[in-house]
Every structure is written in C-alpha cells, then in structure tokens.
Design a protein around this motif. Sequence first.
Motif, PDB file in Angstrom:
ATOM      1  N   THR A   8       0.834  -1.202   0.000  1.00 45.18           N
ATOM      2  CA  THR A   8       0.000   0.000   0.000  1.00 45.18           C
ATOM      3  C   THR A   8       0.870   1.252   0.000  1.00 45.18           C
ATOM      4  OG1 THR A   8      -1.800  -1.153   1.134  1.00 45.18           O
ATOM      5  CG2 THR A   8      -1.789   1.255   1.287  1.00 45.18           C
ATOM      6  N   TRP A   9       1.924   1.258   0.802  1.00 44.22           N
ATOM      7  CA  TRP A   9       2.807   2.429   0.864  1.00 44.22           C
ATOM      8  C   TRP A   9       3.596   2.575  -0.433  1.00 44.22           C
ATOM      9  CZ3 TRP A   9       8.085   4.011   1.858  1.00 44.22           C
ATOM     10  CH2 TRP A   9       8.193   5.335   2.306  1.00 44.22           C
ATOM     11  N   GLU A  10       4.088   1.447  -0.952  1.00 50.31           N
ATOM     12  CA  GLU A  10       4.817   1.504  -2.222  1.00 50.31           C
ATOM     13  C   GLU A  10       3.938   2.094  -3.324  1.00 50.31           C
ATOM     14  OE1 GLU A  10       8.069  -2.113  -1.910  1.00 50.31           O
ATOM     15  OE2 GLU A  10       6.085  -2.574  -2.716  1.00 50.31           O
ATOM     16  N   ASN A  11       2.683   1.675  -3.385  1.00 49.97           N
ATOM     17  CA  ASN A  11       1.764   2.202  -4.396  1.00 49.97           C
ATOM     18  C   ASN A  11       1.468   3.682  -4.177  1.00 49.97           C
ATOM     19  OD1 ASN A  11       1.617  -0.322  -5.599  1.00 49.97           O
ATOM     20  ND2 ASN A  11      -0.300  -0.872  -4.596  1.00 49.97           N
ATOM     21  N   ALA A  12       1.288   4.073  -2.926  1.00 51.66           N
ATOM     22  CA  ALA A  12       0.974   5.475  -2.625  1.00 51.66           C
ATOM     23  C   ALA A  12       2.148   6.396  -2.947  1.00 51.66           C
ATOM     24  CB  ALA A  12       0.582   5.622  -1.160  1.00 51.66           C
ATOM     25  N   LYS A  13       3.353   5.926  -2.722  1.00 49.20           N
ATOM     26  CA  LYS A  13       4.555   6.756  -2.905  1.00 49.20           C
ATOM     27  C   LYS A  13       5.266   6.501  -4.230  1.00 49.20           C
ATOM     28  CE  LYS A  13       4.071   8.893   0.881  1.00 49.20           C
ATOM     29  NZ  LYS A  13       3.897  10.327   0.931  1.00 49.20           N
ATOM     30  N   LYS A  14       4.766   5.546  -5.012  1.00 51.46           N
ATOM     31  CA  LYS A  14       5.348   5.211  -6.313  1.00 51.46           C
ATOM     32  C   LYS A  14       6.820   4.808  -6.186  1.00 51.46           C
ATOM     33  CE  LYS A  14       1.581   6.639  -8.442  1.00 51.46           C
ATOM     34  NZ  LYS A  14       0.473   6.063  -7.759  1.00 51.46           N
ATOM     35  N   ILE A  15       7.104   3.976  -5.178  1.00 51.13           N
ATOM     36  CA  ILE A  15       8.446   3.433  -4.989  1.00 51.13           C
ATOM     37  C   ILE A  15       8.337   1.928  -4.809  1.00 51.13           C
ATOM     38  CG2 ILE A  15       9.308   5.563  -3.948  1.00 51.13           C
ATOM     39  CD1 ILE A  15       9.293   4.081  -1.260  1.00 51.13           C
ATOM     40  N   VAL A  38       4.205   2.121  10.836  1.00 45.72           N
ATOM     41  CA  VAL A  38       5.453   1.435  10.477  1.00 45.72           C
ATOM     42  C   VAL A  38       6.490   2.422   9.965  1.00 45.72           C
ATOM     43  CG1 VAL A  38       4.594   0.906   8.152  1.00 45.72           C
ATOM     44  CG2 VAL A  38       6.402  -0.495   9.119  1.00 45.72           C
ATOM     45  N   ARG A  39       7.742   2.118  10.228  1.00 41.96           N
ATOM     46  CA  ARG A  39       8.868   2.820   9.607  1.00 41.96           C
ATOM     47  C   ARG A  39       9.450   1.868   8.564  1.00 41.96           C
ATOM     48  NH1 ARG A  39       9.362   4.298  14.928  1.00 41.96           N
ATOM     49  NH2 ARG A  39       9.376   6.539  15.298  1.00 41.96           N
ATOM     50  N   PHE A  40       9.803   2.403   7.404  1.00 42.56           N
ATOM     51  CA  PHE A  40      10.340   1.577   6.329  1.00 42.56           C
ATOM     52  C   PHE A  40      11.830   1.807   6.153  1.00 42.56           C
ATOM     53  CE2 PHE A  40       5.831   1.934   5.125  1.00 42.56           C
ATOM     54  CZ  PHE A  40       5.534   0.594   4.966  1.00 42.56           C
ATOM     55  N   GLU A  41      12.464   0.812   5.545  1.00 40.17           N
ATOM     56  CA  GLU A  41      13.872   0.901   5.172  1.00 40.17           C
ATOM     57  C   GLU A  41      14.039   0.259   3.805  1.00 40.17           C
ATOM     58  OE1 GLU A  41      16.039  -1.224   8.169  1.00 40.17           O
ATOM     59  OE2 GLU A  41      15.313  -3.168   7.512  1.00 40.17           O
ATOM     60  N   PHE A  64      -1.583   3.781   8.593  1.00 38.40           N
ATOM     61  CA  PHE A  64      -2.488   3.084   7.692  1.00 38.40           C
ATOM     62  C   PHE A  64      -3.769   2.693   8.426  1.00 38.40           C
ATOM     63  CE2 PHE A  64       1.838   2.429   6.470  1.00 38.40           C
ATOM     64  CZ  PHE A  64       1.835   2.559   5.095  1.00 38.40           C
ATOM     65  N   ARG A  65      -4.830   2.526   7.635  1.00 37.33           N
ATOM     66  CA  ARG A  65      -6.110   2.070   8.186  1.00 37.33           C
ATOM     67  C   ARG A  65      -6.715   1.069   7.208  1.00 37.33           C
ATOM     68  NH1 ARG A  65     -11.145   5.769  10.295  1.00 37.33           N
ATOM     69  NH2 ARG A  65     -12.482   4.023  10.848  1.00 37.33           N
ATOM     70  N   PHE A  66      -7.277   0.013   7.763  1.00 39.47           N
ATOM     71  CA  PHE A  66      -7.976  -1.004   6.973  1.00 39.47           C
ATOM     72  C   PHE A  66      -9.431  -0.983   7.384  1.00 39.47           C
ATOM     73  CE2 PHE A  66      -9.872  -5.124   6.396  1.00 39.47           C
ATOM     74  CZ  PHE A  66      -9.395  -5.543   5.154  1.00 39.47           C
ATOM     75  N   THR A  70     -12.807  -1.530   1.750  1.00 43.00           N
ATOM     76  CA  THR A  70     -11.847  -0.629   1.107  1.00 43.00           C
ATOM     77  C   THR A  70     -10.429  -1.157   1.171  1.00 43.00           C
ATOM     78  OG1 THR A  70     -11.523   0.697   3.106  1.00 43.00           O
ATOM     79  CG2 THR A  70     -13.228   1.436   1.569  1.00 43.00           C
ATOM     80  N   GLY A  71     -10.144  -2.038   2.109  1.00 45.28           N
ATOM     81  CA  GLY A  71      -8.797  -2.578   2.266  1.00 45.28           C
ATOM     82  C   GLY A  71      -7.870  -1.585   2.948  1.00 45.28           C
ATOM     83  N   TRP A  72      -6.575  -1.818   2.828  1.00 44.91           N
ATOM     84  CA  TRP A  72      -5.584  -0.956   3.461  1.00 44.91           C
ATOM     85  C   TRP A  72      -5.464   0.348   2.695  1.00 44.91           C
ATOM     86  CZ3 TRP A  72      -3.850  -1.405   8.140  1.00 44.91           C
ATOM     87  CH2 TRP A  72      -3.810  -2.654   8.746  1.00 44.91           C
ATOM     88  N   GLN A  73      -5.402   1.438   3.444  1.00 47.16           N
ATOM     89  CA  GLN A  73      -5.202   2.757   2.860  1.00 47.16           C
ATOM     90  C   GLN A  73      -4.104   3.481   3.625  1.00 47.16           C
ATOM     91  OE1 GLN A  73      -9.142   4.497   3.113  1.00 47.16           O
ATOM     92  NE2 GLN A  73      -9.514   3.966   0.982  1.00 47.16           N
ATOM     93  N   PHE A  74      -3.220   4.146   2.888  1.00 47.35           N
ATOM     94  CA  PHE A  74      -2.218   5.003   3.500  1.00 47.35           C
ATOM     95  C   PHE A  74      -2.937   6.267   3.956  1.00 47.35           C
ATOM     96  CE2 PHE A  74       0.770   8.594   2.744  1.00 47.35           C
ATOM     97  CZ  PHE A  74       1.603   8.349   3.808  1.00 47.35           C
ATOM     98  N   VAL A  75      -2.762   6.636   5.230  1.00 48.56           N
ATOM     99  CA  VAL A  75      -3.475   7.782   5.794  1.00 48.56           C
ATOM    100  C   VAL A  75      -2.579   9.017   5.877  1.00 48.56           C
ATOM    101  CG1 VAL A  75      -4.745   8.637   7.801  1.00 48.56           C
ATOM    102  CG2 VAL A  75      -4.991   6.250   7.102  1.00 48.56           C
TER     103      VAL A  75
END
Length: 101
Positions: A8-15, A38-41, A64-66, A70-75
């Motif tokens: 979800t985060w990868e899709n939201a941030k295009k990474i 979550v913190r990512f690396e 994030f919220r599920f 709607t499933g998981w969404q980056f908030v």
Amino acid sequence: MKSAVTQTWENAKKISHVQPRTGSFYYGGCGADLYAAVRFEAAAGATGNDLVALQDEGAVLQFFRFSPGTGWQFVASDSFPATNDCAVVAPAALASEWNCR
C-alpha cells in the motif's frame, strides 16, 4: 499483513524495494477497522529513487487504516522531526498499547 501494508505504501509513494524496519511495525484493531504504523527501510534491489524517498519519509512513522470493503489505505506520515504520535490516526487506547503518544 506486513506485505499488504508495505505494498500500500509503495503504491501510494510510487516506490519499490522497501520493507518494514525491524521492531517498528505496530498494528491492531478497534471494532471492524485495523490500524498500522510502520517505519520503512530499503530492501534488496532498492534504486536511487527508492533511497531518496526513504531519506525523506522512511525515518518517520507511516500510518495506515484497513476498513472492510476498502482494504488498506495510507493515511498520513508523521511530521519531521517525528512526534511518534500514533493517536493522530489510531484510537487513543491502541496508540497507548503501541507506546506511541
């Protein structure tokens, strides 16, 4: 759950090529909704663009919220410098359980 939140985060941030930082994935539920922070690396194969994106936001908590249907969404992302205030997104009792202000 970790992989769904990461995607979800990868899709939201295009990474791509990111993973949750060890010891920094918090999740739980309240009613029918689920919450995660979550913190990512960087993960294997990270590109220069991935590394730049992580430099800007990877050090702070991502929220994030599920919800059913709607499933998981980056908030939102935590501010910089980080406040670690999970109660901005998650219910106060859950944020307290995560030991986030």
